[in-house]
Write a protein that holds these residues in place. Structure first.
Motif, PDB file in Angstrom:
ATOM      1  N   LYS A  67     -52.360 -11.538  -5.003  1.00 20.00           N
ATOM      2  CA  LYS A  67     -52.161 -10.523  -6.049  1.00 20.00           C
ATOM      3  C   LYS A  67     -51.851  -9.158  -5.441  1.00 20.00           C
ATOM      4  O   LYS A  67     -52.560  -8.720  -4.528  1.00 20.00           O
ATOM      5  CB  LYS A  67     -53.424 -10.366  -6.904  1.00 20.00           C
ATOM      6  CG  LYS A  67     -53.828 -11.636  -7.617  1.00 20.00           C
ATOM      7  CD  LYS A  67     -55.017 -11.397  -8.528  1.00 20.00           C
ATOM      8  CE  LYS A  67     -55.278 -12.661  -9.325  1.00 20.00           C
ATOM      9  NZ  LYS A  67     -56.358 -12.484 -10.305  1.00 20.00           N
TER      10      LYS A  67
ATOM     11  N   GLU B  67     -57.229 -14.500  -3.290  1.00 22.92           N
ATOM     12  CA  GLU B  67     -58.445 -15.092  -3.837  1.00 22.92           C
ATOM     13  C   GLU B  67     -58.361 -16.590  -4.050  1.00 22.92           C
ATOM     14  O   GLU B  67     -57.285 -17.180  -4.112  1.00 22.92           O
ATOM     15  CB  GLU B  67     -58.871 -14.356  -5.118  1.00 22.92           C
ATOM     16  CG  GLU B  67     -57.897 -14.434  -6.260  1.00 22.92           C
ATOM     17  CD  GLU B  67     -58.378 -13.640  -7.481  1.00 22.92           C
ATOM     18  OE1 GLU B  67     -58.875 -12.508  -7.327  1.00 22.92           O
ATOM     19  OE2 GLU B  67     -58.236 -14.186  -8.582  1.00 22.92           O
ATOM     20  N   GLU B  68     -59.530 -17.143  -4.174  1.00 22.74           N
ATOM     21  CA  GLU B  68     -59.736 -18.555  -4.465  1.00 22.74           C
ATOM     22  C   GLU B  68     -59.037 -18.915  -5.777  1.00 22.74           C
ATOM     23  O   GLU B  68     -59.044 -18.133  -6.716  1.00 22.74           O
ATOM     24  CB  GLU B  68     -61.258 -18.727  -4.581  1.00 22.74           C
ATOM     25  CG  GLU B  68     -61.760 -19.945  -5.238  1.00 22.74           C
ATOM     26  CD  GLU B  68     -63.211 -19.756  -5.743  1.00 22.74           C
ATOM     27  OE1 GLU B  68     -63.816 -20.764  -6.076  1.00 22.74           O
ATOM     28  OE2 GLU B  68     -63.722 -18.605  -5.799  1.00 22.74           O
TER      29      GLU B  68
ATOM     30  N   LEU C 212     -59.026 -20.689  -9.128  1.00 22.00           N
ATOM     31  CA  LEU C 212     -60.016 -21.229 -10.065  1.00 22.00           C
ATOM     32  C   LEU C 212     -59.368 -22.281 -10.964  1.00 22.00           C
ATOM     33  O   LEU C 212     -58.179 -22.181 -11.265  1.00 22.00           O
ATOM     34  CB  LEU C 212     -60.567 -20.104 -10.948  1.00 22.00           C
ATOM     35  CG  LEU C 212     -61.256 -18.934 -10.243  1.00 22.00           C
ATOM     36  CD1 LEU C 212     -61.572 -17.832 -11.249  1.00 22.00           C
ATOM     37  CD2 LEU C 212     -62.538 -19.418  -9.559  1.00 22.00           C
TER      38      LEU C 212
ATOM     39  N   GLU D 279     -58.260 -21.060 -19.707  1.00 24.37           N
ATOM     40  CA  GLU D 279     -58.270 -19.592 -19.764  1.00 24.37           C
ATOM     41  C   GLU D 279     -58.499 -19.101 -21.187  1.00 24.37           C
ATOM     42  O   GLU D 279     -58.061 -19.728 -22.143  1.00 24.37           O
ATOM     43  CB  GLU D 279     -56.925 -19.036 -19.276  1.00 24.37           C
ATOM     44  CG  GLU D 279     -56.798 -19.036 -17.777  1.00 24.37           C
ATOM     45  CD  GLU D 279     -55.494 -18.405 -17.322  1.00 24.37           C
ATOM     46  OE1 GLU D 279     -55.255 -17.227 -17.660  1.00 24.37           O
ATOM     47  OE2 GLU D 279     -54.723 -19.097 -16.630  1.00 24.37           O
TER      48      GLU D 279
ATOM     49  N   GLU E  81     -59.336 -11.151 -14.420  1.00 23.39           N
ATOM     50  CA  GLU E  81     -58.888  -9.757 -14.298  1.00 23.39           C
ATOM     51  C   GLU E  81     -59.343  -8.981 -15.520  1.00 23.39           C
ATOM     52  O   GLU E  81     -59.669  -9.549 -16.561  1.00 23.39           O
ATOM     53  CB  GLU E  81     -57.360  -9.685 -14.228  1.00 23.39           C
ATOM     54  CG  GLU E  81     -56.705 -10.226 -15.494  1.00 23.39           C
ATOM     55  CD  GLU E  81     -55.326  -9.670 -15.780  1.00 23.39           C
ATOM     56  OE1 GLU E  81     -54.826  -8.872 -14.988  1.00 23.39           O
ATOM     57  OE2 GLU E  81     -54.775 -10.026 -16.832  1.00 23.39           O
TER      58      GLU E  81
HETATM   59  P1  AMP Z   1     -53.531 -11.825 -13.879  1.00 20.75           P
HETATM   60  O1  AMP Z   1     -52.310 -10.955 -13.906  1.00 20.75           O
HETATM   61  O2  AMP Z   1     -54.556 -11.439 -12.871  1.00 20.75           O
HETATM   62  O3  AMP Z   1     -54.073 -12.113 -15.247  1.00 20.75           O
HETATM   63  O4  AMP Z   1     -52.993 -13.257 -13.446  1.00 20.75           O
HETATM   64  C1  AMP Z   1     -51.971 -13.879 -14.167  1.00 20.75           C
HETATM   65  C2  AMP Z   1     -52.292 -15.333 -14.295  1.00 20.75           C
HETATM   66  O5  AMP Z   1     -52.442 -15.928 -12.998  1.00 20.75           O
HETATM   67  C3  AMP Z   1     -53.612 -15.605 -14.991  1.00 20.75           C
HETATM   68  O6  AMP Z   1     -53.487 -15.586 -16.368  1.00 20.75           O
HETATM   69  C4  AMP Z   1     -53.949 -16.969 -14.444  1.00 20.75           C
HETATM   70  O7  AMP Z   1     -53.240 -17.978 -15.142  1.00 20.75           O
HETATM   71  C5  AMP Z   1     -53.436 -16.921 -13.049  1.00 20.75           C
HETATM   72  N1  AMP Z   1     -54.520 -16.573 -12.108  1.00 20.75           N
HETATM   73  C6  AMP Z   1     -54.868 -15.344 -11.685  1.00 20.75           C
HETATM   74  N2  AMP Z   1     -55.905 -15.407 -10.826  1.00 20.75           N
HETATM   75  C7  AMP Z   1     -56.217 -16.702 -10.692  1.00 20.75           C
HETATM   76  C8  AMP Z   1     -57.193 -17.429  -9.935  1.00 20.75           C
HETATM   77  N3  AMP Z   1     -58.054 -16.817  -9.115  1.00 20.75           N
HETATM   78  N4  AMP Z   1     -57.223 -18.773 -10.057  1.00 20.75           N
HETATM   79  C9  AMP Z   1     -56.339 -19.412 -10.848  1.00 20.75           C
HETATM   80  N5  AMP Z   1     -55.398 -18.795 -11.586  1.00 20.75           N
HETATM   81  C10 AMP Z   1     -55.327 -17.458 -11.515  1.00 20.75           C
END
Ligand code: AMP
Length: 432
Positions: A143, A184-185, A187, A191, A282
């Motif tokens: 990220k 990061e790990e 997951l 959701e 997040e």
């Molecule tokens: P975010 O912009 O951080 O919401 O990330 C966008 C999408 O990436 C999320 O809605 C998840 O589908 C996926 N995602 C983010 N972080 C993770 C994680 N640590 N493990 C699995 N999927 C993730």
């Protein structure tokens, strides 16, 4: 009261629609707005990145309260600047908005306060980041630290993909957002989005929602800003909501207050419901788009006093009432979105579509010209519907979509599929 709303998307149309229903609101302005918002508010061509211009406008028009829709002005400190000028504003301060503006900030806050989230490390150089990826193996998530308009996350299935993401981010593809990364790990689980209204010390849960980020049916294709959503999220049981408040939202509020940056505004937690319980993916420092649209349809109470109470720090004795119905929204986007798309195609049939029972249409990227409505963005319309069941809300929304004549646009045909399947399974169990 005179209200100024900042933003121009479907989220802001839904907020304008709900604020316009408040007996407290006399005059509503929206900057810059869009042609749908113009039905609820007077749109003004203000550059919202120019804080001095926004303050000048507020003084001239005697604005009593400013509601900030998108994250960019929050992270740029618009609420701090307005409040300093004596103008009340809804949303977090610049420092508090780091919960969205810096993923590293949020991860460190989680680690320091025992808030469940994916294991992670932060990096400011490509070499050590790559060593870490090779040591951890795939799947793994990379990220960009800063705001990247939804483009800053790579869920890598292989080590090679993760390494390539590191190169892209440190090569400046995302500008300053990518000068630091969080790795990061990965997951697994389902959701869900959880929204809480916060006043610095107290929080009240709003409704839950689930969205569809991928552009094509079956959750395939590239990620987008969101192609549809529904509320409530069936996976979010009462017990799960309680856990999220106790284990994630309240510890975050306490930690922010303790560091002298109390969080006021909407706190939007993106969650992964893992086998070990809910974990924070997040935070966002504002309502989701298109989740806001379904939340506003389900909100029975007046929104405006709740926003004011959050800003004033008096949410403690506040309560909000919700319609029990399900709300669902289908996003109609310009052909080509999330890649390149054309502006200016003509959209017809909106009045017929809005006549379908339970339907409300919010504009995301439109403009009016010569009595016609033209597409003026990637995500263009939010066709929303209430229904007693997900299946009914879905059927109503698509009945409205089918009345819209817009060859230049498309939508997914399966918004809510997971919830509809759940509903069907439950009905089969009840009536064999
Ligand atoms: P975010 O912009 O951080 O919401 O990330 C966008 C999408 O990436 C999320 O809605 C998840 O589908 C996926 N995602 C983010 N972080 C993770 C994680 N640590 N493990 C699995 N999927 C993730």
């Amino acid at each position: 009261m005179n209200i100024l709303l900042l933003g121009s998307g479907g989220r802001e149309h839904a907020l304008a629609w709900k604020i316009a229903a408040s007996p407290l609101a006399d005059k509503i302005y929206c900057a810059p707005g869009n042609s749908g918002i113009a039905q609820e508010a007077e749109c003004v061509a203000l550059d919202i990145a120019d804080h001095a211009a926004v303050i000048g406008f507020c003084k001239e028009k005697r604005i009593d309260f400013v509601v900030v829709g998108p994250e960019a002005p929050l992270c740029a400190g618009i609420v701090d600047d307005l409040e300093l000028a004596g103008i009340k504003a809804f949303g977090p301060s610049r420092v508090a908005a780091q919960l969205e503006g810096s993923k590293g900030f949020t991860k460190d806050l989680c680690r320091a306060n025992g808030i469940p989230t994916a294991a992670y490390e932060r990096f400011t150089a490509a070499g050590p980041a790559k060593d870490y990826i090779r040591a951890r193996g795939a799947p793994i998530v990379v990220k960009a630290d800063g705001l990247a308009a939804g483009k800053g996350v790579v869920v890598a299935a292989t080590v090679e993909e993760a390494l390539a993401a590191i190169d892209t981010m440190f090569d400046g593809a995302l500008g300053n957002a990518g000068t630091e990364v969080v790795i990061e790990e990965c997951l697994t689980g389902e959701e869900a989005s959880f929204f809480a209204l916060c006043d610095g010390a107290n929080a009240i849960p709003l409704a839950t929602a689930q969205d569809h980020k991928r552009v094509f049916d079956g959750d395939k294709g590239p990620n987008t800003g969101g192609m549809g959503a529904y509320s409530p999220a069936p996976v979010m049981t009462e017990a799960m909501n309680r856990r999220v408040m106790d284990e994630i939202i309240m510890p975050t509020l306490h930690a922010m207050a303790a560091m002298g940056a109390p969080y006021k505004g909407v706190l939007y937690a993106g969650l992964m419901l893992t086998a070990q319980g809910p974990k924070l993916i997040e935070y966002n420092a504002r309502f989701g788009d298109p989740e806001c649209q379904v939340l506003m349809l389900r909100l029975m109470s007046d929104l405006l006093p709740a926003l004011i109470a959050a800003r004033d720090g008096v949410l403690r004795n506040f309560d909000l009432r919700w319609y029990p119905e399900v709300a669902l929204t289908v996003v109609m986007a310009a052909n080509g979105y999330p890649g390149n798309y054309a502006r200016g195609s003509v959209i017809e049939g909106l009045t017929e579509a809005a006549n379908v029972e339970g339907v409300e249409i919010f504009h995301a990227g439109t403009k009016a010209e010569g009595g016609r409505i033209l597409a003026n963005g990637g995500r263009v319309l939010n066709v929303c519907a209430l229904g007693r069941t997900v299946a009914e809300a879905q059927a109503r929304a698509y009945a409205a979509v089918d009345r819209i004549r817009w060859p230049g646009g498309f939508c997914r045909r399966d918004i809510g599929w997971r919830a509809v399947e759940r509903e069907r399974e439950r009905n089969q169990r009840v009536s064999p």
